[in-house]
Design an enzyme around this catalytic site. Sequence first.
Site, PDB file in Angstrom:
ATOM      1  N   ARG A   1      46.226  37.716  39.176  1.00  0.00           N
ATOM      2  CA  ARG A   1      45.114  37.089  38.564  1.00  0.00           C
ATOM      3  C   ARG A   1      44.700  38.070  37.405  1.00  0.00           C
ATOM      4  O   ARG A   1      44.681  39.203  37.647  1.00  0.00           O
ATOM      5  CB  ARG A   1      43.803  37.063  39.752  1.00  0.00           C
ATOM      6  CG  ARG A   1      42.464  36.698  38.924  1.00  0.00           C
ATOM      7  CD  ARG A   1      41.619  36.654  40.059  1.00  0.00           C
ATOM      8  NE  ARG A   1      40.082  36.462  39.617  1.00  0.00           N
ATOM      9  CZ  ARG A   1      39.360  37.407  39.412  1.00  0.00           C
ATOM     10  NH1 ARG A   1      39.247  38.543  40.098  1.00  0.00           N
ATOM     11  NH2 ARG A   1      37.998  37.027  38.931  1.00  0.00           N
TER      12      ARG A   1
ATOM     13  N   HIS B   1      35.924  37.695  32.063  1.00  0.00           N
ATOM     14  CA  HIS B   1      35.600  38.540  32.855  1.00  0.00           C
ATOM     15  C   HIS B   1      34.777  39.764  32.142  1.00  0.00           C
ATOM     16  O   HIS B   1      34.962  40.814  31.715  1.00  0.00           O
ATOM     17  CB  HIS B   1      36.779  38.984  33.378  1.00  0.00           C
ATOM     18  CG  HIS B   1      36.850  40.178  34.939  1.00  0.00           C
ATOM     19  ND1 HIS B   1      37.291  39.812  36.042  1.00  0.00           N
ATOM     20  CD2 HIS B   1      35.746  41.247  34.990  1.00  0.00           C
ATOM     21  CE1 HIS B   1      37.111  40.701  36.659  1.00  0.00           C
ATOM     22  NE2 HIS B   1      35.960  41.450  36.150  1.00  0.00           N
TER      23      HIS B   1
ATOM     24  N   GLU C   1      32.278  36.405  38.554  1.00  0.00           N
ATOM     25  CA  GLU C   1      30.846  37.073  39.210  1.00  0.00           C
ATOM     26  C   GLU C   1      30.067  36.838  37.983  1.00  0.00           C
ATOM     27  O   GLU C   1      29.329  37.954  37.371  1.00  0.00           O
ATOM     28  CB  GLU C   1      31.123  38.548  39.342  1.00  0.00           C
ATOM     29  CG  GLU C   1      32.094  38.980  40.235  1.00  0.00           C
ATOM     30  CD  GLU C   1      32.277  40.309  40.614  1.00  0.00           C
ATOM     31  OE1 GLU C   1      31.618  41.147  40.020  1.00  0.00           O
ATOM     32  OE2 GLU C   1      32.899  40.578  41.776  1.00  0.00           O
TER      33      GLU C   1
ATOM     34  N   ASN D   1      34.793  37.521  45.721  1.00  0.00           N
ATOM     35  CA  ASN D   1      34.949  38.942  45.469  1.00  0.00           C
ATOM     36  C   ASN D   1      34.113  39.673  46.424  1.00  0.00           C
ATOM     37  O   ASN D   1      32.916  39.450  46.546  1.00  0.00           O
ATOM     38  CB  ASN D   1      34.853  39.354  44.151  1.00  0.00           C
ATOM     39  CG  ASN D   1      35.779  38.945  43.269  1.00  0.00           C
ATOM     40  OD1 ASN D   1      36.614  38.170  43.433  1.00  0.00           O
ATOM     41  ND2 ASN D   1      35.239  39.193  41.809  1.00  0.00           N
TER      42      ASN D   1
ATOM     43  N   TYR E   1      33.121  43.582  48.322  1.00  0.00           N
ATOM     44  CA  TYR E   1      33.298  44.716  48.320  1.00  0.00           C
ATOM     45  C   TYR E   1      32.259  45.614  49.756  1.00  0.00           C
ATOM     46  O   TYR E   1      32.668  46.416  50.320  1.00  0.00           O
ATOM     47  CB  TYR E   1      32.844  45.487  47.085  1.00  0.00           C
ATOM     48  CG  TYR E   1      33.887  45.065  46.093  1.00  0.00           C
ATOM     49  CD1 TYR E   1      34.946  45.877  45.862  1.00  0.00           C
ATOM     50  CD2 TYR E   1      33.614  44.132  45.200  1.00  0.00           C
ATOM     51  CE1 TYR E   1      35.986  45.528  44.990  1.00  0.00           C
ATOM     52  CE2 TYR E   1      34.586  43.718  44.343  1.00  0.00           C
ATOM     53  CZ  TYR E   1      35.923  44.518  44.029  1.00  0.00           C
ATOM     54  OH  TYR E   1      36.769  44.174  43.272  1.00  0.00           O
TER      55      TYR E   1
ATOM     56  N   GLU F   1      39.126  39.167  44.832  1.00  0.00           N
ATOM     57  CA  GLU F   1      39.013  40.455  44.889  1.00  0.00           C
ATOM     58  C   GLU F   1      38.708  41.017  46.100  1.00  0.00           C
ATOM     59  O   GLU F   1      37.532  40.371  46.640  1.00  0.00           O
ATOM     60  CB  GLU F   1      37.957  41.168  43.786  1.00  0.00           C
ATOM     61  CG  GLU F   1      38.363  40.819  42.132  1.00  0.00           C
ATOM     62  CD  GLU F   1      37.410  41.215  41.218  1.00  0.00           C
ATOM     63  OE1 GLU F   1      36.686  42.221  41.552  1.00  0.00           O
ATOM     64  OE2 GLU F   1      37.319  40.877  40.217  1.00  0.00           O
TER      65      GLU F   1
HETATM   66  C1  PNW Z   1      33.843  43.640  40.453  1.00  0.00           C
HETATM   67  N1  PNW Z   1      27.845  45.464  42.561  1.00  0.00           N
HETATM   68  O1  PNW Z   1      32.290  44.143  40.007  1.00  0.00           O
HETATM   69  C2  PNW Z   1      34.375  43.255  39.251  1.00  0.00           C
HETATM   70  O2  PNW Z   1      34.871  41.906  39.371  1.00  0.00           O
HETATM   71  C3  PNW Z   1      35.503  44.220  38.797  1.00  0.00           C
HETATM   72  O3  PNW Z   1      35.792  44.059  37.334  1.00  0.00           O
HETATM   73  C4  PNW Z   1      35.177  45.413  39.259  1.00  0.00           C
HETATM   74  O4  PNW Z   1      36.149  46.493  38.641  1.00  0.00           O
HETATM   75  C5  PNW Z   1      35.226  45.707  40.720  1.00  0.00           C
HETATM   76  O5  PNW Z   1      34.325  44.737  41.279  1.00  0.00           O
HETATM   77  C6  PNW Z   1      34.504  46.961  41.246  1.00  0.00           C
HETATM   78  O6  PNW Z   1      33.317  47.361  40.885  1.00  0.00           O
HETATM   79  C7  PNW Z   1      31.350  44.401  40.766  1.00  0.00           C
HETATM   80  O7  PNW Z   1      26.905  46.075  42.015  1.00  0.00           O
HETATM   81  C8  PNW Z   1      30.430  45.129  39.981  1.00  0.00           C
HETATM   82  O8  PNW Z   1      27.350  44.824  43.836  1.00  0.00           O
HETATM   83  C9  PNW Z   1      29.329  45.601  40.869  1.00  0.00           C
HETATM   84  C10 PNW Z   1      28.931  45.047  41.954  1.00  0.00           C
HETATM   85  C11 PNW Z   1      29.946  44.123  42.396  1.00  0.00           C
HETATM   86  C12 PNW Z   1      31.070  44.018  41.662  1.00  0.00           C
END
Ligand code: PNW
Length: 461
Positions: A83, A127, A172, A301, A303, A367
Amino acid sequence: DAAAASTLIDSLPAGFRWGVATSAYQIEGAVDVDGRTPSIWDTFCRVPGAIDGGDNGDVACEHYTRMPADVALIKDLGMDTYRFSVSWSRFQPHGSGSVNPAGVAFYDRLVDELLAQGIDPWVTLYHWDLPQELEDAGGWPARDTAYRFADYSMLVFEALSDRVDTWTTLNEPWCSAMLGYAYGVHAPGRTEYPASLAAVHHLLLGHGLATERMRKAAPRKVDIGITLNAATAYPASDARHDLDAARRADGMGARLYLDPLVHGRYPADVLADLASAGVEIPVQEGDLATISAPIDVLGINYYFSQKFTGYAEDGRTTDDEGQPITRTLPLNRPRTAMDWEIVPEGFTDLLVRISKDYPGLPMVVTENGAAFDDVPDENGYVADEGRTAYFASHLAAVAEAINQGADIRGYLAWSLLDNFEWAYGYDKRFGIVRVDYKTQTRTPKQSALYLRDLAQRLRAR
Ligand code: PNW
């Protein structure tokens, strides 16, 4: 270990996609060659103090010139899907009008290279790197940007849809709208709350317009979708204001996007919250029908997750403006280098919840990954135990969600390479492959070898 790996792989459905993700501005470099114009990120990186270390994407991973070797690396790691995103400023430098032949040629070569290696290309159209000219004309808070995005999407679709099967409109939109226009920590660095809600709407409208037009023009069956970042918002307790804080966090973070996309309406409770803050979403007749144009795949995505309380430290439930308190509390988990808590069960809960509230929508994890403070040995190899454990626990969380009935069709790790981590610059490393920024040497980390082993098991079953 091997037993855990085979249990995990056995619980994934047939045809499960396995891959890695990147984005254009984070890896390409070559920002001022072959007709590319500045995007909002090129501009934002020049604002003093905006980016840690004063970093920018001018060089990044030099992917623009090293692309064939990077594709070979993806192949070596056993990935079946890659991707990547298209740089709008490279493809259509003025954000409207004609394409840049050199820009089209780059993505043509990338797609051909991937196909030659047996890797499925997955295109993300946007993006976060809006052409600066469009920001100067108002950016995402301006309705016209949605129409410019649909036109641009059609140009990319016309160029690549003979070979690309899977399309994501936006990555996002929460980040584009909130981090970019409300909090000012991402490009274009604006802090205008009402405008940020107009940005949400115009991003979603752009997604819908592009989806409708690509669907009509599709030369054969293609999968079109959008990628959202989402999390589970846990209430700190069953107290009324804690439950309400979690509801608001989930409303602004997830339902504000999912409800119009899937059900064709903004969530009533979020609209009421916004109205009491004096903010209105600029919806016009027909917009919600466009925004809810059917999609084939929802990209997620993930995290981290968070816990929310509606009480300030002194017990108050409203701030000086009379707005309700929405405050995060620690879940007391280990954290990554981003200071994000590691909450794999929040991933399971999220995927199961989406599959129940928005049924019939296949999901792919577009992601998932983690930054850690990597320590390379003298050969550049990183034994990244922490990142490897993060992948293992989050893949187990995906398997558990599938076990509980969620329709999840694939998993793409973030990210192929260490890269430009937006406001954090190059200091935060998400790669499964280390990049030595002095030499541009790529060295797969332990986590890459772990994911490669799983890829081999997946293919062998
Ligand atoms: C994503 N938050 O960004 C993006 O899709 C990527 O480009 C980035 O490198 C990756 O996650 C890691 O950060 C985020 O604040 C940025 O919750 C901020 C947040 C979540 C995702």
